[in-house]
Write a protein that holds these residues in place. Structure first.
Motif, PDB file in Angstrom:
ATOM      1  N   GLY A  20       0.772  -1.489  -0.115  1.00 24.36           N
ATOM      2  CA  GLY A  20       0.127  -0.274  -0.127  1.00 24.36           C
ATOM      3  C   GLY A  20       0.968   1.333   0.020  1.00 24.36           C
ATOM      4  N   ARG A  21       1.863   1.453   0.762  1.00 20.26           N
ATOM      5  CA  ARG A  21       2.872   2.405   0.885  1.00 20.26           C
ATOM      6  C   ARG A  21       3.275   2.784  -0.688  1.00 20.26           C
ATOM      7  N   THR A  22       3.701   1.569  -1.508  1.00 21.05           N
ATOM      8  CA  THR A  22       4.067   1.943  -2.922  1.00 21.05           C
ATOM      9  C   THR A  22       3.065   2.609  -3.754  1.00 21.05           C
ATOM     10  N   ILE A  23       2.007   1.940  -3.735  1.00 17.37           N
ATOM     11  CA  ILE A  23       0.762   2.325  -4.445  1.00 17.37           C
ATOM     12  C   ILE A  23       0.253   3.756  -3.843  1.00 17.37           C
ATOM     13  N   LEU A  24       0.490   3.995  -2.864  1.00 15.15           N
ATOM     14  CA  LEU A  24      -0.013   5.510  -2.320  1.00 15.15           C
ATOM     15  C   LEU A  24       0.969   6.583  -2.823  1.00 15.15           C
ATOM     16  N   THR A  25       2.329   6.069  -2.719  1.00 10.01           N
ATOM     17  CA  THR A  25       3.438   7.024  -3.130  1.00 10.01           C
ATOM     18  C   THR A  25       3.234   7.159  -4.607  1.00 10.01           C
ATOM     19  N   GLN A  26       2.942   6.225  -5.396  1.00  7.78           N
ATOM     20  CA  GLN A  26       2.979   6.520  -6.844  1.00  7.78           C
ATOM     21  C   GLN A  26       1.658   7.441  -7.089  1.00  7.78           C
ATOM     22  N   ILE A  27       0.504   7.396  -6.260  1.00  6.73           N
ATOM     23  CA  ILE A  27      -0.807   8.424  -6.670  1.00  6.73           C
ATOM     24  C   ILE A  27      -0.135   9.797  -6.165  1.00  6.73           C
ATOM     25  N   LEU A  28       0.291   9.860  -5.126  1.00  6.22           N
ATOM     26  CA  LEU A  28       1.103  11.312  -4.689  1.00  6.22           C
ATOM     27  C   LEU A  28       1.931  11.732  -5.885  1.00  6.22           C
ATOM     28  N   GLN A  29       2.898  11.068  -6.323  1.00  3.69           N
ATOM     29  CA  GLN A  29       3.836  11.541  -7.364  1.00  3.69           C
ATOM     30  C   GLN A  29       3.117  11.505  -8.770  1.00  3.69           C
ATOM     31  N   ASP A  30       1.895  11.187  -8.874  1.00  7.76           N
ATOM     32  CA  ASP A  30       1.576  11.271 -10.259  1.00  7.76           C
ATOM     33  C   ASP A  30       0.856  12.620 -10.437  1.00  7.76           C
ATOM     34  N   PRO A  31       1.554  13.557 -11.293  1.00 11.34           N
ATOM     35  CA  PRO A  31       0.697  14.760 -11.910  1.00 11.34           C
ATOM     36  C   PRO A  31      -0.512  14.655 -12.457  1.00 11.34           C
ATOM     37  N   ASP A  32      -1.135  13.339 -12.933  1.00  9.63           N
ATOM     38  CA  ASP A  32      -2.290  13.281 -13.509  1.00  9.63           C
ATOM     39  C   ASP A  32      -3.237  13.156 -12.385  1.00  9.63           C
ATOM     40  N   MET A  33      -2.911  12.905 -11.187  1.00 13.30           N
ATOM     41  CA  MET A  33      -3.857  12.590 -10.184  1.00 13.30           C
ATOM     42  C   MET A  33      -3.690  13.688  -8.901  1.00 13.30           C
ATOM     43  N   ILE A  34      -2.659  14.038  -8.742  1.00 13.51           N
ATOM     44  CA  ILE A  34      -2.521  15.231  -7.594  1.00 13.51           C
ATOM     45  C   ILE A  34      -1.772  16.269  -8.253  1.00 13.51           C
ATOM     46  N   ARG A  35      -2.436  17.402  -8.292  1.00 11.70           N
ATOM     47  CA  ARG A  35      -2.172  18.673  -8.914  1.00 11.70           C
ATOM     48  C   ARG A  35      -1.207  19.486  -7.569  1.00 11.70           C
ATOM     49  N   TYR A  36      -0.257  20.029  -8.126  1.00 12.67           N
ATOM     50  CA  TYR A  36       0.658  20.878  -7.476  1.00 12.67           C
ATOM     51  C   TYR A  36       0.540  22.223  -7.897  1.00 12.67           C
ATOM     52  N   ASN A  37      -0.347  22.907  -7.369  1.00 10.89           N
ATOM     53  CA  ASN A  37      -0.711  24.546  -7.902  1.00 10.89           C
ATOM     54  C   ASN A  37       0.564  25.435  -7.123  1.00 10.89           C
ATOM     55  N   PRO A  38       0.864  26.514  -7.929  1.00  8.20           N
ATOM     56  CA  PRO A  38       1.726  27.257  -7.234  1.00  8.20           C
ATOM     57  C   PRO A  38       1.158  27.875  -5.783  1.00  8.20           C
ATOM     58  N   THR A  39       2.118  28.005  -4.707  1.00  6.99           N
ATOM     59  CA  THR A  39       1.495  28.378  -3.465  1.00  6.99           C
ATOM     60  C   THR A  39       2.589  29.387  -2.969  1.00  6.99           C
ATOM     61  N   LEU A  40       2.160  30.245  -1.963  1.00  8.16           N
ATOM     62  CA  LEU A  40       3.092  31.372  -1.793  1.00  8.16           C
ATOM     63  C   LEU A  40       4.302  30.748  -1.003  1.00  8.16           C
ATOM     64  N   ASP A 137      -8.875  12.395  -5.460  1.00 11.44           N
ATOM     65  CA  ASP A 137      -9.454  13.703  -5.139  1.00 11.44           C
ATOM     66  C   ASP A 137      -9.479  14.093  -3.718  1.00 11.44           C
ATOM     67  N   GLU A 138      -9.917  12.871  -2.896  1.00 12.64           N
ATOM     68  CA  GLU A 138      -9.864  13.304  -1.192  1.00 12.64           C
ATOM     69  C   GLU A 138      -8.397  13.719  -0.811  1.00 12.64           C
ATOM     70  N   LEU A 139      -7.538  12.785  -1.352  1.00  9.46           N
ATOM     71  CA  LEU A 139      -6.199  13.345  -1.115  1.00  9.46           C
ATOM     72  C   LEU A 139      -5.772  14.783  -1.417  1.00  9.46           C
ATOM     73  N   GLN A 140      -6.329  15.089  -2.602  1.00  7.24           N
ATOM     74  CA  GLN A 140      -5.970  16.589  -3.231  1.00  7.24           C
ATOM     75  C   GLN A 140      -6.498  17.719  -2.116  1.00  7.24           C
ATOM     76  N   SER A 141      -7.621  17.482  -1.652  1.00  7.60           N
ATOM     77  CA  SER A 141      -8.045  18.252  -0.624  1.00  7.60           C
ATOM     78  C   SER A 141      -7.256  18.500   0.415  1.00  7.60           C
ATOM     79  N   LEU A 142      -6.871  17.300   1.015  1.00 12.03           N
ATOM     80  CA  LEU A 142      -5.882  17.326   2.188  1.00 12.03           C
ATOM     81  C   LEU A 142      -4.835  18.039   1.995  1.00 12.03           C
ATOM     82  N   ILE A 143      -3.948  17.871   0.817  1.00 14.15           N
ATOM     83  CA  ILE A 143      -2.805  18.597   0.275  1.00 14.15           C
ATOM     84  C   ILE A 143      -2.809  19.932   0.364  1.00 14.15           C
ATOM     85  N   ASP A 144      -4.244  20.372  -0.225  1.00 10.76           N
ATOM     86  CA  ASP A 144      -4.634  21.699  -0.554  1.00 10.76           C
ATOM     87  C   ASP A 144      -4.567  22.477   1.120  1.00 10.76           C
TER      88      ASP A 144
END
Length: 386
Positions: A20-40, A137-144
């Motif tokens: 699960g750690r491997t799969i979760l890390t892959q999701i977190l590093q996939d730009p098509d799944m997790i967006r990293y918007n410019p932040t201050l 999408d749920e992870l995205q809101s946590l990262i936001d």
């Protein structure tokens, strides 16, 4: 067609400790799944490559150090073989601060919700791609949430010189204060910046020159103004408008009586202007449970050295260390990191009565530190010189 095995799907394995750690890390590093918007915080601070250690009480304290810069003075005339005059040594200024812990809202999935996902998504579509995307999408809101928290604190330390955290529903209060010299807190100048007759460019230049003379050094600097201050104060200032009009007349560009000066127009004029450091526009706002909030202090402009303002200091998450070492055998947890190791995602499987449930949480233990504090100038644009 063979029945899809939901229990061995990628989605279900997200809560398994090893795979699960491997799969979760892959999701977190996939730009098509997790967006990293410019932040201050990403624009103004770099991540400290070192993890700040914790003491016996679990507190992680960082030290921010800076050597005072000083230009040399004129040489001394001497008789041959005459000795030099010992020069005063400049010590290193420093301050300390502690790193707080934060946790976002968590997601909980109960047994009936998982059963619904299995029936509706797996049996209908034959794979778990849609529910993995929903999980992302749920992870995205946590990262936001984490990005907003770090950006709010970044805006506070830049514009106030200290951080007070009065947001969320957890612990609130003062975190730390940077040791910015008292003389670096200055007033607007002869007029407040919103005054119709304020010669704003002149006043900004005067502040720069006064600080450089006081420091005895000239280093590349930049002004930082919020989007609202830049567009509704600076660009609407009479001296700024007049300067832009003069430039446009000389360069055969359109000029009207009630011309609205835009950022593009100012950027055309600025290269021709000497004595004023570049202006960087700051955009920041966050969503708290009470509504929209801002970390940047209202009415403040900042003059500081160009480049990053400091580092994001961070320490390890105690939850991961304790749960992996002493966690209850009936509870299973999976950990993965993102955002250069600053954010820790934890997936938990535990019992709720006779059935299982699955939790997802995001935690961080980090804070921005101001590391150019000796040359960081905070300008109160709402108070004129006496």
């Amino acid at each position: 067609m063979a029945k899809y095995d939901f229990q061995n799907s990628a989605y279900s394995r997200l809560w398994d400790s090893a795979e699960g750690r491997t799969i979760l890390t892959q999701i977190l590093q996939d730009p098509d799944m997790i967006r990293y918007n410019p932040t201050l915080w990403r624009e103004k601070f770099t991540v400290d490559p070192n993890i700040t250690p914790t003491d016996a009480s679990g507190t992680a304290s960082f030290v921010s150090r800076m050597r005072k810069l000083e230009m040399g003075t004129m040489m001394h005339m001497r008789a041959p073989l005459g000795d030099s005059i010992p020069r005063d040594k400049n010590g290193i200024a420093f301050y300390t601060g502690s790193i707080p812990d934060f946790i976002s809202d968590g997601f909980v999935e109960q047994a009936m919700e998982r059963e619904y996902k299995e029936q509706q998504f797996i049996e209908n579509f034959g794979n778990d791609g849609m529910i993995v995307a929903q999980f992302a999408d749920e992870l995205q809101s946590l990262i936001d949430s984490a990005d907003q928290t770090l950006s709010n604190m970044s805006a506070q330390i830049l514009s106030k010189g200290y951080i007070v955290y009065n947001f969320g529903k957890g612990i609130q209060g003062s975190i730390y204060k940077a040791d910015i010299p008292a003389e670096n807190f200055v007033k607007a100048g002869q007029k407040v910046w919103t005054a119709p007759d304020c010669k704003l460019i002149d006043q900004m230049m005067d502040i720069e020159k006064a600080m450089q003379d006081a420091w005895g050094v000239e280093i590349p600097m930049q002004w930082e103004l919020t989007y609202d201050m830049f567009h509704n104060v600076f660009l609407k200032n009479a001296q700024v408008i007049d300067l832009v009009k003069q430039y446009r007349v000389v360069n055969d560009k359109v000029v009207t009586d009630n011309m609205r000066v835009t950022e593009t127009m100012w950027n055309e004029v600025y290269p021709e202007l000497e004595g004023l450091s570049p202006i960087v526009v700051v955009k920041e706002k966050q969503k708290d449970y009470t509504g929209i909030v801002h970390g940047w202090k209202d009415g403040v402009a900042v003059l500081r050295p160009t480049g990053f303002a400091g580092m994001i200091r961070h320490t390890s998450i105690l939850d991961q260390k304790m749960y992996e070492k002493y966690g209850a055998s009936a509870i299973q947890r999976t950990f993965a990191k993102t955002a250069d190791g600053l954010y820790t995602v934890m997936n938990t499987t535990l019992d709720n009565g006779n059935l299982k449930e699955w939790h997802t949480d995001l935690m961080m233990a980090c804070i921005p530190s101001l590391d150019e504090f000796l040359y960081h100038v905070i300008v109160d644009t709402k108070t004129a010189d006496e």
